[in-house]
Design a protein around this motif. Structure first.
Motif, PDB file in Angstrom:
ATOM      1  N   VAL A  25       0.842  -1.195   0.000  1.00 38.08           N
ATOM      2  CA  VAL A  25       0.000   0.000   0.000  1.00 38.08           C
ATOM      3  C   VAL A  25       0.882   1.252   0.000  1.00 38.08           C
ATOM      4  N   THR A  29       0.875   3.999  -2.944  1.00 38.80           N
ATOM      5  CA  THR A  29       0.614   5.395  -2.581  1.00 38.80           C
ATOM      6  C   THR A  29       1.725   6.301  -3.087  1.00 38.80           C
ATOM      7  N   ALA A 145      -6.104   5.558   7.116  1.00 39.38           N
ATOM      8  CA  ALA A 145      -6.204   6.350   5.887  1.00 39.38           C
ATOM      9  C   ALA A 145      -5.443   7.667   6.014  1.00 39.38           C
ATOM     10  N   PHE A 148      -1.724   7.307   5.219  1.00 39.03           N
ATOM     11  CA  PHE A 148      -1.386   7.296   3.795  1.00 39.03           C
ATOM     12  C   PHE A 148      -1.626   8.659   3.145  1.00 39.03           C
ATOM     13  N   THR A 177      -8.229   4.327   0.653  1.00 37.67           N
ATOM     14  CA  THR A 177      -7.847   3.485   1.793  1.00 37.67           C
ATOM     15  C   THR A 177      -9.018   3.288   2.746  1.00 37.67           C
ATOM     16  N   VAL A 181     -10.287  -0.659   3.556  1.00 39.21           N
ATOM     17  CA  VAL A 181      -9.557  -1.322   4.638  1.00 39.21           C
ATOM     18  C   VAL A 181     -10.475  -1.960   5.681  1.00 39.21           C
ATOM     19  N   LEU A 270      -6.513  -2.312  -3.762  1.00 37.83           N
ATOM     20  CA  LEU A 270      -6.006  -1.071  -3.177  1.00 37.83           C
ATOM     21  C   LEU A 270      -4.717  -0.599  -3.844  1.00 37.83           C
ATOM     22  N   THR A 271      -3.970  -1.521  -4.415  1.00 39.23           N
ATOM     23  CA  THR A 271      -2.626  -1.184  -4.894  1.00 39.23           C
ATOM     24  C   THR A 271      -2.439  -1.240  -6.409  1.00 39.23           C
TER      25      THR A 271
END
Length: 283
Positions: A25, A29, A145, A148, A177, A181, A270-271
């Motif tokens: 992550v 980011t 969150a 990040f 995020t 999550v 997410l990534t």
């Protein structure tokens, strides 16, 4: 062979406790932020290294404070299994965080300050027994969150002053995020003190998580309207495909018994789209 085996057994807990999968992550980011700055270079590798170490440090301190809970839900983890002592974990944490902060201050003073802020929120407010915001479902995810969000702003500061565009990208990272999550909590229902599945029940929590999954698509659409990049549309399609696997587990299966698989698929959703934006931006 025996010596090699002994060394391997001693080394494995130090690698295992880092939970490097979660650092993907940080990688995504930092890369997506770099893509929007438009001026990435070798510094981004150092930023990834520093960000991953701060993230792993957060996992270590969480494991230190959660030893009793982990004896139930993660008995084979390094600390509850006895393969790593609390003292060793603290020393390891200190060395990792020290190295990460040294790298960050070399890159940008703002990045350094924002990482310190991330440590105060992600380490102390989230995990420390006096606060333990991790036991408040919505607030705990918001803190993750926020970490990040701060990381994105910090990386932006390496290349240019924080601007409106920096805040737009960091806000996208925050809500991406925050939206996904919650899915991580289905895996640890048996050991958690409080979480969304415990608070609402697994079925209702699955429905709420499914609705939240739609937010990143709206965010990616907004980014496309603002910047007009075709690669954002491609990333949106990839995200839709990846999140469909999560939705299938949430809505049509048992997200608790398949919690590990759900978390893995959540990390991909997410990534991968963010990494794709960075990769396609380089072509």
């Amino acid at each position: 062979m025996r010596l090699a085996s002994k060394l391997t057994k001693k080394f494995v807990p130090f690698l295992e406790i880092l939970k490097l999968k979660g650092s993907l992550v940080d990688v995504s980011t930092i890369l997506v932020t770099g893509a929007f700055t438009g001026t990435t270079d070798q510094k981004i590798i150092l930023a990834i290294l520093s960000g991953a170490m701060i993230h792993s440090g957060g996992d270590i301190i969480n494991d230190i404070y959660d030893i009793e809970i982990d004896r139930i839900c993660k008995p084979k983890a390094p600390i509850p299994s006895g393969r790593m002592s609390i003292k060793t974990a603290w020393l390891y944490l200190t060395s990792i965080v020290g190295a990460a902060l040294y790298i960050s201050i070399l890159l940008s003073r703002t990045y350094f300050i924002l990482q310190i802020t991330g440590i105060l929120t992600g380490y102390i407010l989230y995990s420390h027994p006096k606060f333990r915001f991790k036991d408040i479902p919505t607030l705990s995810i918001a803190i993750i969150a926020l970490y990040f969000f701060l990381e994105s702003l910090g990386v932006w500061s390496i290349y240019s002053p924080i601007s409106k565009d920096a805040l737009i990208v960091a806000t996208y990272v925050f809500f991406l995020t925050f939206s996904l999550v919650f899915m991580k909590d289905f895996r640890d229902v048996k050991g958690d003190i409080n979480s969304l599945p415990i608070m609402l029940g697994a079925r209702r929590a699955a429905i709420v998580s499914s609705i939240l999954c739609l937010i990143p698509l709206i965010l990616l659409g907004a980014l496309y309207i603002i910047y007009g990049w075709l690669i954002i549309l491609i990333a949106s399609l990839v995200f839709a495909g990846l999140i469909s696997f999560c939705l299938r587990i949430l809505l049509f299966d048992d997200p608790v018994s398949r919690g590990r698989e759900l978390k893995n698929k959540m990390i991909l959703a997410l990534t991968i789209p963010n990494i794709l934006i960075f990769a396609l931006d380089k072509f």
